[in-house]
Motif scaffolding. Structure first.
Motif, mmCIF file in Angstrom:
data_model
loop_
_atom_site.group_PDB
_atom_site.id
_atom_site.type_symbol
_atom_site.label_atom_id
_atom_site.label_comp_id
_atom_site.label_asym_id
_atom_site.label_seq_id
_atom_site.Cartn_x
_atom_site.Cartn_y
_atom_site.Cartn_z
ATOM 1 N N LEU A 61 19.553 -18.319 -56.309
ATOM 2 C CA LEU A 61 18.908 -19.144 -57.326
ATOM 3 C C LEU A 61 17.888 -20.100 -56.717
ATOM 4 O O LEU A 61 16.809 -20.299 -57.278
ATOM 5 C CB LEU A 61 19.962 -19.941 -58.106
ATOM 6 C CG LEU A 61 20.641 -19.217 -59.273
ATOM 7 C CD1 LEU A 61 21.684 -20.113 -59.920
ATOM 8 C CD2 LEU A 61 19.622 -18.798 -60.307
ATOM 9 N N VAL A 62 18.218 -20.706 -55.589
ATOM 10 C CA VAL A 62 17.262 -21.598 -54.921
ATOM 11 C C VAL A 62 16.011 -20.811 -54.535
ATOM 12 O O VAL A 62 14.890 -21.325 -54.583
ATOM 13 C CB VAL A 62 17.889 -22.258 -53.677
ATOM 14 C CG1 VAL A 62 16.831 -23.022 -52.874
ATOM 15 C CG2 VAL A 62 18.997 -23.214 -54.085
ATOM 16 N N GLY A 63 16.192 -19.542 -54.167
ATOM 17 C CA GLY A 63 15.066 -18.685 -53.814
ATOM 18 C C GLY A 63 14.295 -18.156 -55.009
ATOM 19 O O GLY A 63 13.392 -17.334 -54.844
ATOM 20 N N GLY A 64 14.643 -18.614 -56.204
ATOM 21 C CA GLY A 64 13.923 -18.204 -57.407
ATOM 22 C C GLY A 64 14.401 -16.905 -58.013
ATOM 23 O O GLY A 64 13.733 -16.342 -58.888
ATOM 24 N N GLY A 65 15.570 -16.412 -57.582
ATOM 25 C CA GLY A 65 16.096 -15.158 -58.099
ATOM 26 C C GLY A 65 17.282 -15.357 -59.012
ATOM 27 O O GLY A 65 17.627 -16.482 -59.384
ATOM 28 N N LEU A 66 17.910 -14.258 -59.362
ATOM 29 C CA LEU A 66 19.103 -14.269 -60.215
ATOM 30 C C LEU A 66 19.848 -12.970 -59.985
ATOM 31 O O LEU A 66 19.237 -11.897 -59.963
ATOM 32 C CB LEU A 66 18.705 -14.392 -61.693
ATOM 33 C CG LEU A 66 19.839 -14.342 -62.720
ATOM 34 C CD1 LEU A 66 20.713 -15.589 -62.585
ATOM 35 C CD2 LEU A 66 19.282 -14.238 -64.134
ATOM 36 N N GLY A 194 10.420 -22.724 -54.781
ATOM 37 C CA GLY A 194 9.599 -23.803 -55.325
ATOM 38 C C GLY A 194 8.250 -23.314 -55.806
ATOM 39 O O GLY A 194 7.764 -23.717 -56.869
ATOM 40 N N SER A 195 7.611 -22.421 -55.042
ATOM 41 C CA SER A 195 6.325 -21.858 -55.429
ATOM 42 C C SER A 195 6.116 -20.568 -54.656
ATOM 43 O O SER A 195 5.755 -20.592 -53.469
ATOM 44 C CB SER A 195 5.186 -22.834 -55.144
ATOM 45 O OG SER A 195 3.927 -22.235 -55.397
ATOM 46 N N ALA A 196 6.326 -19.448 -55.325
ATOM 47 C CA ALA A 196 6.190 -18.151 -54.661
ATOM 48 C C ALA A 196 4.762 -17.931 -54.174
ATOM 49 O O ALA A 196 4.534 -17.377 -53.090
ATOM 50 C CB ALA A 196 6.597 -17.034 -55.619
ATOM 51 N N THR A 197 3.782 -18.405 -54.950
ATOM 52 C CA THR A 197 2.384 -18.227 -54.559
ATOM 53 C C THR A 197 2.065 -18.978 -53.279
ATOM 54 O O THR A 197 1.448 -18.428 -52.349
ATOM 55 C CB THR A 197 1.450 -18.707 -55.688
ATOM 56 O OG1 THR A 197 1.747 -17.991 -56.891
ATOM 57 C CG2 THR A 197 -0.004 -18.495 -55.304
ATOM 58 N N ALA A 198 2.495 -20.245 -53.234
ATOM 59 C CA ALA A 198 2.251 -21.052 -52.035
ATOM 60 C C ALA A 198 3.004 -20.485 -50.837
ATOM 61 O O ALA A 198 2.495 -20.494 -49.710
ATOM 62 C CB ALA A 198 2.668 -22.496 -52.293
ATOM 63 N N ALA A 199 4.212 -19.984 -51.072
ATOM 64 C CA ALA A 199 5.009 -19.423 -49.982
ATOM 65 C C ALA A 199 4.329 -18.190 -49.393
ATOM 66 O O ALA A 199 4.264 -18.022 -48.174
ATOM 67 C CB ALA A 199 6.405 -19.075 -50.480
#
Length: 321
Positions: A61-66, A194-199
């Motif tokens: 979840l912290v990584g933006g997944g599920l 937090g921001s996949a694009t920035a990452a």
């Protein structure tokens, strides 16, 4: 009073601690056994498996997944180990084979999400149904049992009066905390969530991140199934399911991990898992209808998500100002 409420809203972990303490005190007033050492140990034991699964779910979840498939991979882990042991495979190797099977299914999740472009909710929901169906068809819905003593001792024995399950949970929780807070991989997880694009602009590869997170999540879910099979000496194809998946995810979210990614702690997740165990225990000690647990879970979960949403709105408002 307003300052206290503000502090609780700003620090969800403090709010969880207050709720847990209040529940225990209420249960103690109705039943003196609430604070008995044996009951405290039981609370810790009953929260152990959920916390183990929630530790990995926190990373996802912290990584933006599920990952909803953890419910079925729970059953896959236990049943795969049970089938292997029934076939004469030594129990340590049977556990490794079971975790390998779960890891492969986690890799399938990552492939669908990363290379096919299937949203995580759909990919892992599909795996939830598909894997649980395969488990039932393979076993005919019949539980497996007759396991070696060495295997059942893994989760049935105590050390200093405390179940080994609790020690496993603490060890995995500490490891997950160190990974998330003190490693480059953990920094990348938070950055990507937090921001996949920035990452991506900073060289963090989505494919590697998703493969790592979903394989870890699958293997840990399978481990939970193996440990339950050890504790009850039975590998039940009906174990886990949506109940396990949603309780784990609820513990993670209630512990302060954002549904939107980038924010979360293993400490908060531990408190979320402990809260559910305390609720269950308190209802049993006070002879209250256990269905109230679902009511409490729903109310607390919606409140946690609402607080997270308001916190994010406030953070963005401050940045834009």
């Amino acid at each position: 009073m307003k300052n206290v409420l503000r502090r609780i809203a700003a620090a969800p972990q403090l709010g969880l601690i207050v709720i847990i303490v209040l529940l225990i005190l209420i249960a103690q007033s109705a039943n003196p056994q609430a604070l008995a050492p044996a009951n405290i140990v039981e609370i810790l034991r009953s929260s152990a498996l959920y916390f183990i699964g929630a530790s990995a779910a926190t990373l996802v979840l912290v990584g933006g997944g599920l990952d909803l498939s953890i419910g079925s991979l729970f059953a896959v882990g236990g049943v795969s180990a049970g089938i292997a042991m029934n076939a004469g495979v030594p129990w340590p190797l049977a556990i490794l084979l079971a975790l390998l099977v779960c890891g492969v299914l986690g890799l399938v999740n990552a492939a669908l999400i990363t290379w096919v472009g299937v949203p995580p909710f759909i990919a892992t929901l599909g795996m939830l149904f598909a894997a649980s169906g395969v488990v039932v068809v393979t076993t005919g819905g019949v539980p497996r049992f007759g396991f070696p003593t060495g295997f059942t001792d893994l989760a049935q024995l105590n050390l200093f009066g405390i179940p080994l399950l609790v020690f496993y949970a603490v060890a995995i929780g500490v490891l997950a905390h160190v990974v998330l807070q003190h490693t480059v991989f953990g920094y990348n997880i938070r950055a990507f969530g937090g921001s996949a694009t920035a990452a991506r602009a900073n060289g963090i590869r989505a494919s590697r991140m998703n493969i790592s997170l979903y394989v870890i999540s699958a293997v840990v879910a399978g481990l939970c199934g193996v440990l339950l099979a050890s504790r009850v000496a039975t590998a039940d194809p009906g174990a886990g399911g949506t109940g396990f998946a949603f309780q784990v995810l609820a513990a993670v979210i209630i512990g302060g991990t954002s549904l939107f990614g980038g924010v979360g702690t293993i400490t908060g997740t531990a408190l979320g898992a402990l809260l559910f165990a305390v609720i269950n225990n308190s209802l049993a000690l006070t002879n209250t209808n256990p269905q109230w647990q679902n009511v409490a879970t729903g109310v607390i979960l919606v409140t946690a998500v609402a607080v997270d949403h308001l916190r994010r709105k406030r953070r963005f408002a401050v940045r834009s100002a």
